[in-house]
Enzyme design. Sequence first.
Site, short mmCIF file in Angstrom:
data_model
loop_
_atom_site.label_atom_id
_atom_site.label_comp_id
_atom_site.label_asym_id
_atom_site.label_seq_id
_atom_site.Cartn_x
_atom_site.Cartn_y
_atom_site.Cartn_z
CD GLN A 1 -2.93 1.00 2.37
OE1 GLN A 1 -3.45 -0.09 2.57
NE2 GLN A 1 -3.25 2.08 3.07
CG HIS B 1 5.52 6.91 12.06
ND1 HIS B 1 4.66 7.17 11.02
CD2 HIS B 1 6.47 7.87 11.99
CE1 HIS B 1 5.07 8.22 10.35
NE2 HIS B 1 6.16 8.68 10.92
NE ARG C 1 -2.37 13.39 9.73
CZ ARG C 1 -3.65 13.32 9.33
NH1 ARG C 1 -4.36 12.24 9.59
NH2 ARG C 1 -4.20 14.32 8.67
CG HIS D 1 -0.93 5.84 14.67
ND1 HIS D 1 -1.30 6.68 13.63
CD2 HIS D 1 -1.64 6.25 15.75
CE1 HIS D 1 -2.20 7.55 14.07
NE2 HIS D 1 -2.41 7.31 15.35
CD GLU E 1 -2.46 -0.21 11.62
OE1 GLU E 1 -1.63 0.60 12.10
OE2 GLU E 1 -2.10 -1.23 11.00
CG ASP F 1 -3.68 9.42 17.61
OD1 ASP F 1 -3.77 8.17 17.58
OD2 ASP F 1 -3.29 10.08 16.65
CE1 TYR G 1 2.78 7.74 7.46
CE2 TYR G 1 1.41 8.81 5.80
CZ TYR G 1 1.90 8.73 7.09
OH TYR G 1 1.49 9.66 8.01
#
Length: 200
Positions: free
Chosen positions: A48, A120, A60, A63, A144, A170, A133
Amino acid sequence: MRVNGLAVEGAYVFTPEEFPDDRGRFLSHYQESVFGDAVGRPLFPVAQASSSVSRRGVVRGLHYTATPPGTAKYVHCPRGRALDVVLDVRVGSPTFGVWDSVVLDSLDFRAVYFPLGVAHLFVALEDDTVMSYLLSREYVAADELAISPLDPGLDLPVPGDLTPILSERDRAAPRLEEARAAGLLPDYRVCAEIEAGSRV
């Protein structure tokens, strides 16, 4: 292209050589031979490719992907500027709990490789910051997981002049030690076995 290992075992930053002329600049933010020499294997088969666009102050992360299956990443910033952070959450790793950071931007076009099992995070330092990414596995929401980016035990380098803009997910994420106590973190040995057995 220059390669530097980060404080987290298995994570690397790649800085491309630039070739400027009167038309502009040319550079390569990935080279298989350089990557292979640094990491010891070729880049994973890309499952992906994704991008995010963020305004200044957006945070962000942190994760990571449940391992197995795990996800490795190769990340760069084609527009804007971001503070990129890697945190080792692999239980049993010699660098467990250690983080390192790199500024990614559209001036130097550095890229960062994240091995399986690490977390990350990035902080957008400018409006319209784009992060790109390459992922070793397709996104599966159920796999996740997240660690709180505001965990005081981590003392991450989120700039003090920014008001962090976080998702509800988060904001509600557990601290590192809470996730460890709950058995939510990847095992270092399992991550290494997966990486050794495939081109992840």
